[in-house]
Design a protein around this motif. Sequence first.
Motif, mmCIF file in Angstrom:
data_model
loop_
_atom_site.group_PDB
_atom_site.id
_atom_site.type_symbol
_atom_site.label_atom_id
_atom_site.label_comp_id
_atom_site.label_asym_id
_atom_site.label_seq_id
_atom_site.Cartn_x
_atom_site.Cartn_y
_atom_site.Cartn_z
ATOM 1 N N SER A 79 -14.576 -35.445 -80.957
ATOM 2 C CA SER A 79 -15.292 -34.378 -81.661
ATOM 3 C C SER A 79 -16.802 -34.564 -81.637
ATOM 4 C CB SER A 79 -14.818 -34.308 -83.115
ATOM 5 O OG SER A 79 -15.085 -35.522 -83.799
ATOM 6 N N PRO B 270 -12.334 -31.403 -81.785
ATOM 7 C CA PRO B 270 -13.075 -31.115 -83.010
ATOM 8 C C PRO B 270 -12.211 -30.543 -84.126
ATOM 9 C CG PRO B 270 -14.299 -30.363 -81.101
ATOM 10 C CD PRO B 270 -12.948 -30.772 -80.607
ATOM 11 N N LEU B 271 -11.224 -29.727 -83.768
ATOM 12 C CA LEU B 271 -10.337 -29.182 -84.795
ATOM 13 C C LEU B 271 -9.558 -30.305 -85.489
ATOM 14 C CD1 LEU B 271 -9.017 -26.037 -82.920
ATOM 15 C CD2 LEU B 271 -10.324 -26.030 -85.037
ATOM 16 N N ILE C 39 -11.873 -32.099 -87.865
ATOM 17 C CA ILE C 39 -12.052 -31.402 -89.139
ATOM 18 C C ILE C 39 -10.864 -31.667 -90.063
ATOM 19 C CG2 ILE C 39 -12.148 -29.115 -90.209
ATOM 20 C CD1 ILE C 39 -13.787 -28.200 -87.779
ATOM 21 N N CYS C 40 -9.647 -31.592 -89.524
ATOM 22 C CA CYS C 40 -8.451 -31.848 -90.329
ATOM 23 C C CYS C 40 -8.467 -33.267 -90.886
ATOM 24 C CB CYS C 40 -7.195 -31.644 -89.484
ATOM 25 S SG CYS C 40 -6.980 -29.968 -88.850
ATOM 26 N N VAL D 186 -11.124 -33.719 -93.665
ATOM 27 C CA VAL D 186 -10.739 -33.135 -94.955
ATOM 28 C C VAL D 186 -9.766 -34.058 -95.690
ATOM 29 C CG1 VAL D 186 -9.513 -31.222 -96.055
ATOM 30 C CG2 VAL D 186 -11.155 -30.765 -94.226
ATOM 31 N N ALA E 278 -16.559 -34.442 -90.613
ATOM 32 C CA ALA E 278 -16.404 -32.988 -90.728
ATOM 33 C C ALA E 278 -17.616 -32.270 -90.139
ATOM 34 C CB ALA E 278 -16.208 -32.604 -92.185
ATOM 35 N N SER F 85 -17.715 -32.681 -86.291
ATOM 36 C CA SER F 85 -16.685 -31.867 -85.648
ATOM 37 C C SER F 85 -17.045 -30.393 -85.679
ATOM 38 C CB SER F 85 -15.337 -32.097 -86.350
ATOM 39 O OG SER F 85 -14.961 -33.459 -86.303
ATOM 40 N N ALA F 86 -17.545 -29.925 -86.833
ATOM 41 C CA ALA F 86 -17.924 -28.516 -86.952
ATOM 42 C C ALA F 86 -19.063 -28.178 -85.998
ATOM 43 C CB ALA F 86 -18.321 -28.208 -88.391
ATOM 44 N N ALA G 210 -6.625 -25.179 -87.891
ATOM 45 C CA ALA G 210 -7.265 -26.062 -88.880
ATOM 46 C C ALA G 210 -6.431 -26.162 -90.154
ATOM 47 C CB ALA G 210 -8.664 -25.553 -89.195
ATOM 48 N N THR H 234 -4.423 -29.647 -91.241
ATOM 49 C CA THR H 234 -4.760 -30.308 -92.501
ATOM 50 C C THR H 234 -3.525 -30.480 -93.377
ATOM 51 O OG1 THR H 234 -6.997 -29.377 -92.439
ATOM 52 C CG2 THR H 234 -6.194 -30.172 -94.562
#
Length: 306
Positions: free
Chosen positions: A112, A153-154, A157-158, A161, A169, A172-173, A288, A292
């Motif tokens: 990511s 990257p997705l 993000i998971c 979180v 986060a 990755s975003a 996403a 998560t």
Amino acid sequence: MLHLRLIVPAARTDAVVRLVESTTGTAHLVVLPGAARDPAGDVVMCDVAREAGDELISALRALDLDGTGSIAVEDIDLSLSRRADRAETEAPGEGADAVLWEGLAEATHEESTLSVTYVAFIALATMIAACGVVLDNAILIVGAMAVGPEFGPLAGICTAVVERRPRLALRSAVALLVGFAAAVLLTVGFAYLMDGLGLFTKVQLEAERPNTNFIYRPDAFSFVVAVLAGIAGILSLTSAKSGALVGVAISVTTVPAAANAAVAFTYTEYRQAWGSAEQLLLNLLGIALAGTVTLLAQKWLWRKRA
């Protein structure tokens, strides 16, 4: 099984050895006094069942071994040992269900990170998909999906979180948003070039395109498939079954949606561009959310079993 290679300050070797010996599911403990030079210390090696790996690694980090020494972990493809078999039997749970949270964080960190290579892959995938939407060629669409690196990257993000890692986060975003923005801009330029060469035409984009018109026509199934793909993708990462990621990549309409939006914008077909943008956002959101929730469920189930 996992193999751990530890560099331990001499003053902490006894504590580390006691920890390894007291952890259920370990085997093949080796201590090499004074073998390490940078950083200086002893080398401790052992094998541990995958289902006990996260517990041991967390305990080693609690001893600040990652700060004063080193923790290296690698998968063992083949281990012919009765002691190793016994260690796997003694460890609670199943190895396929275990999640190495530190390993997952490290893997998603690498995947990511915004880099030239990442942008190159996502841009090339989007350009391939652009050829696919103009030619109404499903094979090119599938190939572009497989090339696209956006799941990294997705997954980051998971993981961020669930593990409460704001830096991961943010990284990755940024990779996801900047990557797609760069890919769309480069694909717009690519579309202008292809139009100038007479290889892309507005007539081709406005045609019925039975094989690819789903890209700019999102519906409930778009979200359902994205959710299922998100679950499968996270499970493939946490269970080290990376081969399943290819199937995940060609299940979701992310890169093709970005490509269709870019080409449609080039020809001022804003209806298609907006529909493609909706498709992209719907797929990203579904992956996403599902990823998560899957990680949260895995964490809860593993703790309950332990």
